[in-house]
Design an enzyme around this catalytic site. Structure first.
Site, PDB file in Angstrom:
ATOM      1  N   CYS A  78       0.935  -1.154   0.076  1.00  0.00           N
ATOM      2  CA  CYS A  78       0.072   0.102   0.060  1.00  0.00           C
ATOM      3  C   CYS A  78       0.840   1.357  -0.041  1.00  0.00           C
ATOM      4  O   CYS A  78       2.027   1.264   0.534  1.00  0.00           O
ATOM      5  CB  CYS A  78      -0.996   0.003   1.112  1.00  0.00           C
ATOM      6  SG  CYS A  78      -0.906   1.360   2.484  1.00  0.00           S
ATOM      7  N   TYR A 312      -3.121  31.050   4.175  1.00  0.00           N
ATOM      8  CA  TYR A 312      -3.619  29.667   4.352  1.00  0.00           C
ATOM      9  C   TYR A 312      -4.087  29.087   5.588  1.00  0.00           C
ATOM     10  O   TYR A 312      -3.408  28.138   6.039  1.00  0.00           O
ATOM     11  CB  TYR A 312      -2.276  28.905   3.790  1.00  0.00           C
ATOM     12  CG  TYR A 312      -1.466  29.240   2.568  1.00  0.00           C
ATOM     13  CD1 TYR A 312      -1.942  28.894   1.329  1.00  0.00           C
ATOM     14  CD2 TYR A 312      -0.562  30.008   2.603  1.00  0.00           C
ATOM     15  CE1 TYR A 312      -1.315  29.229   0.167  1.00  0.00           C
ATOM     16  CE2 TYR A 312       0.131  30.521   1.748  1.00  0.00           C
ATOM     17  CZ  TYR A 312      -0.134  30.198   0.298  1.00  0.00           C
ATOM     18  OH  TYR A 312       0.518  30.568  -0.733  1.00  0.00           O
ATOM     19  N   ASP A 381       1.173  28.763   6.032  1.00  0.00           N
ATOM     20  CA  ASP A 381       1.051  27.513   6.002  1.00  0.00           C
ATOM     21  C   ASP A 381       0.483  26.564   4.986  1.00  0.00           C
ATOM     22  O   ASP A 381      -0.703  26.386   4.767  1.00  0.00           O
ATOM     23  CB  ASP A 381       0.171  27.078   7.253  1.00  0.00           C
ATOM     24  CG  ASP A 381       0.098  25.351   7.607  1.00  0.00           C
ATOM     25  OD1 ASP A 381       0.949  24.705   6.999  1.00  0.00           O
ATOM     26  OD2 ASP A 381      -0.762  25.233   8.504  1.00  0.00           O
ATOM     27  N   CYS A 408       4.630  21.144   4.965  1.00  0.00           N
ATOM     28  CA  CYS A 408       4.374  19.915   4.980  1.00  0.00           C
ATOM     29  C   CYS A 408       5.523  19.437   3.990  1.00  0.00           C
ATOM     30  O   CYS A 408       5.583  18.071   3.521  1.00  0.00           O
ATOM     31  CB  CYS A 408       2.843  19.365   5.119  1.00  0.00           C
ATOM     32  SG  CYS A 408       2.234  19.766   3.307  1.00  0.00           S
TER      33      CYS A 408
HETATM   34  N1  SAH Z   1      -3.168  26.382   8.812  1.00  0.00           N
HETATM   35  C1  SAH Z   1      -4.537  25.544   8.404  1.00  0.00           C
HETATM   36  C2  SAH Z   1      -4.435  24.974   7.044  1.00  0.00           C
HETATM   37  C3  SAH Z   1      -3.161  24.516   6.618  1.00  0.00           C
HETATM   38  S1  SAH Z   1      -3.484  23.682   5.082  1.00  0.00           S
HETATM   39  C4  SAH Z   1      -4.118  24.509   9.669  1.00  0.00           C
HETATM   40  O1  SAH Z   1      -3.269  24.231  10.139  1.00  0.00           O
HETATM   41  O2  SAH Z   1      -4.937  23.782   9.627  1.00  0.00           O
HETATM   42  C5  SAH Z   1      -3.229  24.498   3.614  1.00  0.00           C
HETATM   43  C6  SAH Z   1      -4.365  25.390   3.568  1.00  0.00           C
HETATM   44  O3  SAH Z   1      -4.449  26.263   2.409  1.00  0.00           O
HETATM   45  C7  SAH Z   1      -5.775  24.752   3.064  1.00  0.00           C
HETATM   46  O4  SAH Z   1      -6.833  24.986   3.933  1.00  0.00           O
HETATM   47  C8  SAH Z   1      -6.059  25.145   1.629  1.00  0.00           C
HETATM   48  O5  SAH Z   1      -7.548  25.085   1.393  1.00  0.00           O
HETATM   49  C9  SAH Z   1      -5.372  26.448   1.566  1.00  0.00           C
HETATM   50  N2  SAH Z   1      -5.020  26.888   0.387  1.00  0.00           N
HETATM   51  C10 SAH Z   1      -4.439  26.317  -0.703  1.00  0.00           C
HETATM   52  N3  SAH Z   1      -4.100  26.871  -1.703  1.00  0.00           N
HETATM   53  C11 SAH Z   1      -4.658  28.284  -1.327  1.00  0.00           C
HETATM   54  C12 SAH Z   1      -4.397  29.523  -2.031  1.00  0.00           C
HETATM   55  N4  SAH Z   1      -3.773  29.677  -3.084  1.00  0.00           N
HETATM   56  N5  SAH Z   1      -4.754  30.689  -1.206  1.00  0.00           N
HETATM   57  C13 SAH Z   1      -5.251  30.577  -0.018  1.00  0.00           C
HETATM   58  N6  SAH Z   1      -5.367  29.489   0.791  1.00  0.00           N
HETATM   59  C14 SAH Z   1      -5.055  28.309   0.198  1.00  0.00           C
END
Ligand code: SAH
Length: 453
Positions: A78, A312, A381, A408
């Site tokens: 997997c 984000y 993030d 990540c």
């Molecule tokens: N900080 C949050 C989410 C991190 S994940 C936590 O720790 O839970 C990254 C996030 O970025 C996701 O919610 C995704 O929907 C958002 N995202 C992805 N591309 C984006 C963009 N171009 N502009 C704004 N947000 C975005």
């Protein structure tokens, strides 16, 4: 020069984040899957290219001291775990070295992680599963996980990364499908109904959400399924139909129809409660996320009255977990459902100094810069692909004292930090936080501060 089918003795000296052991034979690099650093093996060469080749482990002559017994029947079949054959300590050392190497090689930055913080739990930590559903060659229903780089389902009854009760829910859905002849979706013909089973649980609330991703707007025999699921697990507080009719790889469609209970699931992180929609991002490792957010807060070093920009932001978790230390919080997120959740989460937790904007992070950052906003601290993030170039560009004008990057994917984080360096930020501190034990993923947090010119 090595050629195909040669048998060689190798010592494994490194592991890639794809899970390939690395060895050198007279200076020539060979990748050997299913090995551990320190293994001395007899290997058969499978393929040779100019710069490197691939080999298969035929026999372990001397096993690595880091090896341990494999505890999962589908390990390496997997696409989930890379590390069930070595100790967690050894895994942590490798992950830290990956992050450091990315910053050295890709970022050309003189910084290394001060440490890697282990996940509080090695197994059972995942609070979310997306389980594909299909048919095997003989037409039998199968639930499991995709094989690496493929859409072939490897049946798996009980994934060790998830809580045990996920398997009971999966079995119930399987039983319902058999009883009412509900067909799984077929990726080639685009026929059939059920595509994925999506399960989430709130570690603090104990709530469970079951989401059925379907190729149709209506789920046949939904009432029977609801009854069967509630009988299986009384903690289920929400059953949702997610409609995805697109012939693509995306797991979730945009439309959610609540079949039973609430539209969201509740969880608590760092003392703040969050309601989360199926379409909203939420960290998969609850206890790990608390460690991650504490690290971000430590690096952010907010002082009273500071304006914090959380780019984000998802459902608002990072910003809201430190809003009590800030004068003002602005969150930016592109998924509308997540922004709705974030606003509601702020309201429910009595946070009155927060504002959330639904927009692309780069667009919003540019606009805030044009409006002459001067945040003291910015947290970014981003998803795996990293920050948009326009986010970095906007930092010139936003000019925060500190930028805390949570990522990540250390490869894109290293690239983005290098770009921030070009506009006057220096990496000061870096720490890895393992949110994804046994897999090839790791989180890192980097503090960049403005250089006083
Ligand atoms: N900080 C949050 C989410 C991190 S994940 C936590 O720790 O839970 C990254 C996030 O970025 C996701 O919610 C995704 O929907 C958002 N995202 C992805 N591309 C984006 C963009 N171009 N502009 C704004 N947000 C975005």
């Amino acid at each position: 020069m090595l050629k195909k089918n040669d048998i060689v003795t190798l010592t494994i000296t490194d592991l890639t984040n794809e899970g390939m052991g690395v060895a050198k034979y007279e200076g020539y690099v060979l990748f050997v899957p299913k090995t551990a650093i320190g293994d001395v093996i007899s290997a058969k060469v499978l393929k040779t290219l100019t710069s490197h080749g691939f080999a298969k482990c035929e026999k372990i002559i001397t096993p690595s001291e880091t090896r341990k017994d494999v505890d999962c029947p589908v390990f390496t079949k997997c696409g989930g775990c890379l590390f069930r054959h070595i100790t967690y300590e050894a895994e942590l050392a490798i992950k830290k070295s990956w992050v450091d190497e990315h910053f050295r090689r890709i970022g050309k930055l003189d910084i290394a992680c001060d440490r890697i913080i282990p996940s509080p739990a090695e197994n059972g930590y995942r609070n979310k599963a997306q389980i594909p559903c299909g048919e095997d060659k003989d037409g039998n229903l199968s639930f499991g996980f995709f094989a690496p780089h493929s859409h072939r389902i490897i049946p798996s009854e009980n994934c060790l990364l998830q809580p045990d009760f996920y398997a009971d829910i999966t079995k119930t859905v399987e039983k319902w499908m058999k009883q009412y002849q509900i067909k799984p979706y077929n990726e080639e013909t685009h026929k059939g109904i059920l595509r994925h089973l999506f399960i989430r649980d709130g570690r603090v609330s104990g709530e469970v959400m079951v989401c059925l991703v379907s190729n149709s707007d209506k789920l046949p025999h939904a009432d029977a399924l609801i009854k069967m699921l509630l009988a299986t697990n009384p903690k289920i507080t929400s059953i949702v139909l997610n409609v995805n009719k697109k012939p693509n790889n995306e797991i979730l469609g945009l439309k959610c129809i609540t079949l039973y209970g609430k539209d969201t699931i509740r969880d608590t992180l760092c003392g703040v409660s969050f309601d989360i929609s199926p379409l909203s991002f939420y960290q998969v490792n609850h206890d790990g996320a608390e460690v991650l957010y504490h690290t971000a807060a430590e690096f952010a070093e907010l002082t009273e009255g500071d304006t914090l920009l959380d780019l984000y932001c998802g459902v608002g978790t990072i910003g809201l977990s430190m809003a009590n230390k800030a004068g003002k919080l602005i969150g930016v997120e592109v998924i509308p459902a997540a922004v709705e959740n974030a606003k509601e989460n702020a309201r429910r937790n009595g946070v009155i100094n927060a504002e959330f904007i639904c927009a692309d992070a780069g667009e919003a950052a540019k606009k805030l810069a044009a409006d002459d906003m001067k945040p003291d601290v910015v947290i970014v993030d981003p998803p795996r692909k990293g920050c948009g170039k326009d986010v970095i560009e906007a930092m010139k004008t936003l000019s925060p004292r500190r930028i805390v990057m949570v990522s990540c994917n250390s490869a894109t984080a290293a690239r983005d930090c290098a770009r921030l360096k070009e506009i006057g930020y220096e990496p000061v501190k870096m720490r890895a936080v393992d949110m994804f034990p046994r897999t090839g993923h790791v989180e890192c947090v980097i503090l960049m501060t403005k250089v006083q010119l």
